[in-house]
Design a protein around this motif. Structure first.
Motif, mmCIF file in Angstrom:
data_model
loop_
_atom_site.group_PDB
_atom_site.id
_atom_site.type_symbol
_atom_site.label_atom_id
_atom_site.label_comp_id
_atom_site.label_asym_id
_atom_site.label_seq_id
_atom_site.Cartn_x
_atom_site.Cartn_y
_atom_site.Cartn_z
ATOM 1 N N ALA A 145 -5.685 2.481 -4.223
ATOM 2 C CA ALA A 145 -4.792 3.620 -4.005
ATOM 3 C C ALA A 145 -5.586 4.919 -3.892
ATOM 4 C CB ALA A 145 -3.777 3.717 -5.143
ATOM 5 N N ALA A 186 -0.894 7.925 -5.768
ATOM 6 C CA ALA A 186 -2.027 7.154 -6.293
ATOM 7 C C ALA A 186 -2.080 7.228 -7.810
ATOM 8 C CB ALA A 186 -3.334 7.675 -5.688
ATOM 9 N N LYS A 232 0.149 12.116 -1.501
ATOM 10 C CA LYS A 232 -0.633 10.883 -1.552
ATOM 11 C C LYS A 232 -1.353 10.745 -2.906
ATOM 12 C CE LYS A 232 -1.638 10.103 3.377
ATOM 13 N NZ LYS A 232 -1.325 8.668 3.436
ATOM 14 N N GLU A 237 -5.976 -2.622 -7.568
ATOM 15 C CA GLU A 237 -4.922 -1.933 -6.831
ATOM 16 C C GLU A 237 -4.991 -0.425 -7.068
ATOM 17 O OE1 GLU A 237 -1.183 -3.629 -7.827
ATOM 18 O OE2 GLU A 237 -1.695 -5.641 -7.097
ATOM 19 N N SER A 238 -5.313 -0.013 -8.293
ATOM 20 C CA SER A 238 -5.443 1.416 -8.584
ATOM 21 C C SER A 238 -6.608 2.022 -7.816
ATOM 22 C CB SER A 238 -5.631 1.629 -10.096
ATOM 23 O OG SER A 238 -4.525 1.141 -10.822
ATOM 24 N N VAL A 287 0.365 4.314 -0.919
ATOM 25 C CA VAL A 287 -0.263 5.562 -0.482
ATOM 26 C C VAL A 287 -0.255 5.653 1.040
ATOM 27 C CG1 VAL A 287 -2.372 6.936 -0.519
ATOM 28 C CG2 VAL A 287 -1.681 5.658 -2.555
ATOM 29 N N ASP A 318 0.855 -1.190 0.000
ATOM 30 C CA ASP A 318 0.000 0.000 0.000
ATOM 31 C C ASP A 318 0.888 1.236 0.000
ATOM 32 O OD1 ASP A 318 -1.972 1.854 0.172
ATOM 33 O OD2 ASP A 318 -2.965 1.008 1.931
ATOM 34 N N VAL A 351 0.520 4.914 -9.153
ATOM 35 C CA VAL A 351 0.082 3.518 -9.087
ATOM 36 C C VAL A 351 -0.782 3.184 -10.302
ATOM 37 C CG1 VAL A 351 -1.352 1.876 -7.809
ATOM 38 C CG2 VAL A 351 0.223 3.373 -6.581
#
Length: 229
Positions: free
Chosen positions: A141, A114, A110, A137-138, A99, A97, A117
């Motif tokens: 984020a 993101a 942050k 996963e995106s 972020v 993770d 990512v």
């Protein structure tokens, strides 16, 4: 003697305050220069300005309400600089993770992480399962950015966008790929629109006063209506 000491202490305090104020002004100018250079794609000069800002802060680092916030801004600007140069491997912290690995309060950084990512995961749109995992996963984020106390509309928009891509991918549609990394763009290239025909269109040219026929009447006045009955 006592008065001399008091005046000496006061002079020293004022001197320190002057130095701190000068440092604050210098750092703010350098950060503004970096932002301008970033907007004009002058990446090398932007990096230089950010480095000078870090080196110039000095005692201003301990000024309440300035030191920590300006250092967060410098880190966010440097993250944006790395993002636009596609240095995702440098920008993204190690871990599941990235972020959450950024300290609380630096919301700008942050969001940049993101976005990185999402961009890095675009290279994983190979097969159905890999694409699904990349989109998940995106989305996670961007959701990590939204869990902060401060609201970011752009993070909410990107989160909704990724969720829609994920839903479309579940229906068999392939998400759009990123731009050409060799050209440094961040999206799909545009193209000229198809030529359109003017067939069927009529062009009306206003008449001059001496070109109007007597039957045309006055355009500014409506004719009298005939009464019925």
């Amino acid at each position: 003697m006592k008065g001399t000491i008091v005046w000496g202490v006061a002079a020293a305090v004022l001197a320190v305050a002057g130095v701190v104020c000068l440092r604050i002004a210098t750092v703010e100018r350098l950060v503004a220069d970096a932002q301008q250079d970033l907007a004009t794609l002058n990446y090398a000069h932007a990096e230089q300005s950010l480095t000078e800002a870090e080196d110039s802060i000095g005692l201003a680092r301990w000024v309440p309400g300035f030191g920590s916030s300006v250092m967060d801004e410098v880190r966010a600007r440097r993250g944006a600089l790395q993002y636009w140069q596609r240095k995702y491997e440098v920008l993204l912290p190690e871990g599941a993770d990235p972020v959450a690995a950024i300290e609380e309060g630096n919301l700008d950084l942050k969001l940049v992480v993101a976005n990185a990512v999402y961009r890095q995961n675009q290279g994983r749109y190979k097969d159905r399962e890999a694409t699904k995992q990349a989109l998940e996963e995106s989305a996670a984020a961007y959701f990590a950015v939204l869990k902060n106390s401060a609201w970011r509309e752009d993070a909410a928009y990107n989160y909704e966008y990724v969720i829609r891509l994920r839903d479309e991918q579940a229906k068999g549609k392939q998400p759009p790929e990123g731009g050409d990394a060799s050209k440094g763009d961040m999206g799909q290239g545009g193209q000229p629109s198809e030529a359109t025909s003017q067939k069927g269109f009529q062009i009306y040219i206003p008449l001059q006063g001496d070109e109007k026929s007597p039957e045309a009447g006055d355009a500014a006045k409506a004719g009298e209506k005939a009464r019925k009955g």
